[in-house]
Design a protein around this motif. Structure first.
Motif: not given
Length: 336
Positions: A83-92, A115-123
Motif C-alpha cells: 500500500r503506497p503512501d500516495r499517488d503521483l498527483q500528490t507527490t511532493p 509518469l512522463v510528466a512526473l519524471l520530467k518535472k523531477a529532472a
C-alpha cells in the motif's frame, strides 16, 4: 585523555557505536519509490534495506516514501501487496533528493502520461533519478537517458536500446552516470543505492552498511562510488593473519615474513590501500573485536582484554576509551 578516531578501514564497522564527534548531523534526504505493476520486490527491498541500515548507523539520514500511479495498492512480482503512501498527483517533488522507478520482469512496458510528466518535472528540479530492473526503460521513454550510460535487466535491453537511440545500454548489474542511477538486478539495486549514499555521506558510512549487509564482500573490498578496489594479495594475506591472531598478535616482522614482503612494502600497502598503518589497523581490529565481545558475550573485561591481545585490562580500557569515548565498563551488554 587524547581522543583517537578510527581509520576509514575500521570506522564503518563501529559507526553504529560512535555517538559523539565522530558522527555529524546532516539534513534528512528524502527518497521516493514509484511502484509499478509487478515490480521486483527483491530489488525494491534491497534498495530500501540499504537506506534503513544507513539510518541504523546514523539516525535520520534518510526518509523513504512510496507512490503508485493512482494511489491504489500495487501487487509485486512475488504476489505481495504494497500500500503506497500516495499517488503521483500528490507527490511532493520539491522535498525529494532521489526518485526511483521500480519495475520488474513482468512490469508492462507501458508509459503513463502522468509518469512522463512526473519524471520530467523531477529532472527539471535537479532530482536524481533511478530505475530498478526495467525501470530504466521508463526513464528512457521520458527522454531522460539521452547521452547517459545505463543498466537494465537483459530481457529488456533490446526494448531500451530501441526506445533510446543515444544512450549506452550496458551489461552491468548497475550503472551510475551523473544523476542517473540504474540497476538490472536486486544485487545491483543494493550497490546502486550504496553508490548514491557514498556520494552524499562518504566511505565510512558505505563501509558500515556493507559490513552489515554484505560482510563477506566487505572484508577485502572497498566499495567506492567511482572505483571498486580490491586489496592486493599480499595485503589481503596480512589482514587474514591479523584477523586470525587477535588473542596473540603477531608483530610486524612476523607478518612480513609470512607474506615474504619487507616492512617498507607492507607499510606502503596499508597506507595506499587502507589509509592507515599496519599497527594502527591491527589495534583497531582488536578493539572492534573487544567491543563485540563486551556487547555479545558474558566475558569479564579482563577476559575480553586477554582475548583481544592486550597485556592488561588497564591498557585495554585506556585504548577503548580513547576510541569509543567511554570505558569498557560503560559498554552496553546486549546479551543480558
Amino acid at each position: 585523555m587524547e581522543r583517537r578516531f578510527f581509520s576509514g578501514a575500521i570506522k564503518g564497522k563501529n559507526l553504529l557505536y560512535l555517538k559523539d564527534s565522530q558522527a555529524t548531523t546532516v539534513p534528512t534526504a528524502n527518497v521516493g519509490f514509484v511502484l509499478l505493476e509487478n515490480f521486483s520486490l527483491p530489488a525494491f527491498t534491497q534498495a530500501l534495506d540499504t537506506l534503513v541500515t544507513a539510518n541504523l548507523l546514523q539516525a535520520e539520514l534518510f526518509a523513504t516514501h512510496t507512490f503508485s500511479l493512482d494511489g491504489a495498492e500495487v501487487v509485486s512480482d512475488l504476489g505481495i501487496v504494497i500500500r503506497p503512501d500516495r499517488d503521483l498527483q500528490t507527490t511532493p517533488l520539491e522535498s525529494l533528493q532521489l526518485l526511483v522507478i521500480c519495475g520488474g520482469l513482468r512490469t508492462p512496458l507501458r508509459m503513463s502520461p502522468a509518469l512522463v510528466a512526473l519524471l520530467k518535472k523531477a529532472a527539471e528540479r535537479g532530482i536524481a533519478l533511478a530505475g530498478l530492473w526495467n525501470g530504466a526503460w521508463f526513464l528512457g521513454r521520458a527522454g531522460l537517458l539521452e547521452g547517459y550510460r545505463c543498466a537494465i535487466h537483459p530481457e529488456h535491453r533490446p526494448a531500451l536500446a530501441e526506445a533510446v537511440k543515444n544512450s549506452q545500454v550496458t551489461s552491468e548489474s548497475y550503472m551510475v552516470d551523473r544523476d542517473r542511477y540504474t540497476a538490472a538486478s536486486p544485487n545491483g539495486a543494493f550497490y546502486m543505492v550504496l553508490d548514491w549514499i557514498g556520494n552524499l555521506h562518504g566511505k565510512a558510512l558505505v563501509d558500515g552498511i556493507v559490513d552489515i549487509l554484505a560482510f563477506e564482500a566487505s572484508r577485502f573490498k572497498r566499495v567506492d562510488p567511482k572505483l571498486h578496489f580490491k586489496m592486493t594479495a599480499p595485503l589481503r594475506e596480512v589482514v587474514k593473519l591479523m584477523e586470525a591472531n587477535l588473542e596473540e598478535p603477531l608483530d610486524l616482522v612476523q607478518l612480513c615474513t609470512y607474506v615474504d614482503r619487507s616492512r617498507r612494502q607492507i607499510e606502503r600497502l596499508f597506507r595506499d590501500q587502507l589509509g592507515t598503518s599496519p599497527l594502527r589497523y591491527y589495534l583497531e581490529l582488536r578493539l572492534t573485536e573487544g567491543r563485540r565481545l563486551l556487547q555479545h558475550s558474558s566475558l569479564t573485561i579482563v577476559e575480553v582484554a586477554l582475548a583481544c591481545g592486550f597485556v592488561s585490562s588497564s591498557h585495554f580500557s585506556k585504548c577503548y576509551a580513547s576510541y569509543f569515548g567511554h570505558s569498557p565498563s560503560k559498554e552496553k551488554r546486549l546479551n543480558n
